[in-house]
Design a protein around this motif. Structure first.
Motif, PDB file in Angstrom:
ATOM      1  N   GLY A 223       0.795  -1.213   0.000  1.00  0.00           N
ATOM      2  CA  GLY A 223       0.000   0.000   0.000  1.00  0.00           C
ATOM      3  C   GLY A 223       0.830   1.266   0.000  1.00  0.00           C
ATOM      4  O   GLY A 223       0.283   2.373   0.002  1.00  0.00           O
ATOM      5  N   MET A 224       2.169   1.124  -0.029  1.00  0.00           N
ATOM      6  CA  MET A 224       3.064   2.280   0.028  1.00  0.00           C
ATOM      7  C   MET A 224       3.552   2.709  -1.351  1.00  0.00           C
ATOM      8  O   MET A 224       4.120   3.785  -1.499  1.00  0.00           O
ATOM      9  CB  MET A 224       4.255   1.971   0.929  1.00  0.00           C
ATOM     10  CG  MET A 224       3.863   1.625   2.354  1.00  0.00           C
ATOM     11  SD  MET A 224       5.270   1.163   3.396  1.00  0.00           S
ATOM     12  CE  MET A 224       6.147   2.733   3.492  1.00  0.00           C
ATOM     13  N   ARG A 225       3.361   1.862  -2.341  1.00  0.00           N
ATOM     14  CA  ARG A 225       3.803   2.201  -3.690  1.00  0.00           C
ATOM     15  C   ARG A 225       2.694   2.931  -4.437  1.00  0.00           C
ATOM     16  O   ARG A 225       1.543   2.515  -4.412  1.00  0.00           O
ATOM     17  CB  ARG A 225       4.218   0.943  -4.454  1.00  0.00           C
ATOM     18  CG  ARG A 225       5.392   0.228  -3.845  1.00  0.00           C
ATOM     19  CD  ARG A 225       5.892  -0.906  -4.715  1.00  0.00           C
ATOM     20  NE  ARG A 225       6.444  -0.432  -5.981  1.00  0.00           N
ATOM     21  CZ  ARG A 225       7.211  -1.182  -6.776  1.00  0.00           C
ATOM     22  NH1 ARG A 225       7.493  -2.424  -6.431  1.00  0.00           N
ATOM     23  NH2 ARG A 225       7.678  -0.701  -7.896  1.00  0.00           N
ATOM     24  N   ARG A 226       3.064   4.005  -5.112  1.00  0.00           N
ATOM     25  CA  ARG A 226       2.100   4.804  -5.860  1.00  0.00           C
ATOM     26  C   ARG A 226       2.174   4.529  -7.361  1.00  0.00           C
ATOM     27  O   ARG A 226       1.534   5.222  -8.142  1.00  0.00           O
ATOM     28  CB  ARG A 226       2.347   6.291  -5.582  1.00  0.00           C
ATOM     29  CG  ARG A 226       2.081   6.688  -4.137  1.00  0.00           C
ATOM     30  CD  ARG A 226       0.609   6.520  -3.779  1.00  0.00           C
ATOM     31  NE  ARG A 226       0.333   6.805  -2.378  1.00  0.00           N
ATOM     32  CZ  ARG A 226       0.215   5.877  -1.443  1.00  0.00           C
ATOM     33  NH1 ARG A 226       0.360   4.591  -1.767  1.00  0.00           N
ATOM     34  NH2 ARG A 226      -0.060   6.209  -0.194  1.00  0.00           N
ATOM     35  N   ASP A 227       2.987   3.548  -7.743  1.00  0.00           N
ATOM     36  CA  ASP A 227       3.124   3.226  -9.158  1.00  0.00           C
ATOM     37  C   ASP A 227       2.451   1.908  -9.504  1.00  0.00           C
ATOM     38  O   ASP A 227       2.700   1.328 -10.550  1.00  0.00           O
ATOM     39  CB  ASP A 227       4.606   3.163  -9.555  1.00  0.00           C
ATOM     40  CG  ASP A 227       5.404   2.154  -8.718  1.00  0.00           C
ATOM     41  OD1 ASP A 227       4.847   1.626  -7.729  1.00  0.00           O
ATOM     42  OD2 ASP A 227       6.575   1.908  -9.046  1.00  0.00           O
ATOM     43  N   VAL A 228       1.565   1.431  -8.628  1.00  0.00           N
ATOM     44  CA  VAL A 228       0.913   0.130  -8.809  1.00  0.00           C
ATOM     45  C   VAL A 228      -0.551   0.336  -9.184  1.00  0.00           C
ATOM     46  O   VAL A 228      -1.262   1.116  -8.536  1.00  0.00           O
ATOM     47  CB  VAL A 228       1.010  -0.715  -7.524  1.00  0.00           C
ATOM     48  CG1 VAL A 228       0.225  -2.011  -7.670  1.00  0.00           C
ATOM     49  CG2 VAL A 228       2.463  -1.005  -7.198  1.00  0.00           C
ATOM     50  N   VAL A 229      -0.996  -0.353 -10.226  1.00  0.00           N
ATOM     51  CA  VAL A 229      -2.391  -0.277 -10.651  1.00  0.00           C
ATOM     52  C   VAL A 229      -2.918  -1.675 -10.942  1.00  0.00           C
ATOM     53  O   VAL A 229      -2.151  -2.610 -11.142  1.00  0.00           O
ATOM     54  CB  VAL A 229      -2.563   0.605 -11.913  1.00  0.00           C
ATOM     55  CG1 VAL A 229      -2.193   2.035 -11.637  1.00  0.00           C
ATOM     56  CG2 VAL A 229      -1.759   0.044 -13.066  1.00  0.00           C
ATOM     57  N   LYS A 230      -4.235  -1.785 -10.958  1.00  0.00           N
ATOM     58  CA  LYS A 230      -4.902  -3.029 -11.331  1.00  0.00           C
ATOM     59  C   LYS A 230      -5.258  -2.932 -12.809  1.00  0.00           C
ATOM     60  O   LYS A 230      -5.911  -1.981 -13.243  1.00  0.00           O
ATOM     61  CB  LYS A 230      -6.171  -3.218 -10.503  1.00  0.00           C
ATOM     62  CG  LYS A 230      -6.821  -4.588 -10.645  1.00  0.00           C
ATOM     63  CD  LYS A 230      -6.384  -5.510  -9.534  1.00  0.00           C
ATOM     64  CE  LYS A 230      -7.203  -6.803  -9.536  1.00  0.00           C
ATOM     65  NZ  LYS A 230      -6.790  -7.713  -8.447  1.00  0.00           N
TER      66      LYS A 230
END
Length: 258
Positions: A223-230
């Motif tokens: 939950g700390m990464r802002r470069d992750v998407v579904k």
């Protein structure tokens, strides 16, 4: 499968399991998705490799099916340039031991696994969706292989979760690359401690703390990464083909288990 080892028996495998086997004296592990009927779909160098220019490239020779002189009667030879392949379980393991990757592990369990590339905080999707993604990518590919940003572990984690790292300037979804980078990084970041202490145990404790923190922060399910998407697998392959992967709108990422 427990805290100390993810080793499992073949009889316990279910379609949709993310499995792996260590190669090269436990330096590198190869990952794939078990799809049933003794078959594993996994991502290899294929003909689209992007190397690192370092000795790590030598480890990649273990990222494909067994290269026995006697062709396997049940495995289809991979097509040139297509990195996603289907192999029998024996060829995938290539003489190694079978392990199952852990999902939805607790933070304590995650940090207790000092070696990356064995578990994640991320939540797995239903097994039928996992198998669908793996089979779809077998037909359509998973892009260009890169040992740090788009490797066999990244492929398996994407199949399990649908989560993808968009920023190609960073590491990918997998924890194995984080372990490779995190050890030297922890040593560098802890080096200023030498200015205030010469206690080797204190410096070691700081280095371990930095390493664990970096592993946790880099995990795709933290939950700390802002470069992750579904990303749906159909959308993924379309955007890979058109080069528009970076503009996918982010979707909510499930929070890790507390």
């Amino acid at each position: 499968m427990g805290l100390l080892s993810n080793r499992v028996d073949r009889e316990s495998l279910k379609p949709g399991d993310h499995i792996y086997s260590w190669r090269t004296a436990y330096i590198y592990a190869h990952h794939g998705i078990y799809v049933g009927e003794n078959k594993v779909i996994h991502f290899t160098r294929g003909g689209q490799e992007v190397g690192t220019g370092t000795a790590l490239d030598l480890l990649l020779v273990s990222s494909g099916p067994s290269r026995s002189r006697v062709p396997c009667p049940t495995c289809t030879p991979p097509e040139a340039g297509h990195g996603v392949v289907s192999s029998c379980l024996d060829c995938f393991l290539s003489g190694g031991i079978l392990y199952r990757f852990g999902y939805s592990v607790s933070p304590a369990h995650f940090l207790a696994k000092a070696r990356g590339g064995t578990c994640t905080l991320a939540v797995s999707d239903p097994n039928d969706l996992v198998v669908h993604r793996a089979k779809y990518l077998l037909e359509n590919g998973f892009g260009c292989y890169n040992v740090f940003k788009n490797n066999c572990e990244d492929f398996a984690i994407y199949c399990k979760t649908g989560l993808l790292v968009l920023d190609q300037g960073t590491i990918g979804q997998g924890g194995q690359a984080v372990s490779i980078v995190g050890g030297p990084l922890a040593a560098v970041l802890s080096s200023p401690i030498r200015l205030v202490t010469t206690n080797v145990y204190g410096m070691a404790a700081v280095a371990v703390g930095v390493y664990c923190a970096s592993r946790y922060a880099a995990d795709i399910g933290s939950g700390m990464r802002r470069d992750v998407v579904k990303v749906s697998v159909e959308d993924l392959t379309t955007r890979l083909a058109t080069g528009l992967l970076q503009v996918i709108d982010p979707l909510p990422v499930p929070a890790p288990v507390s």
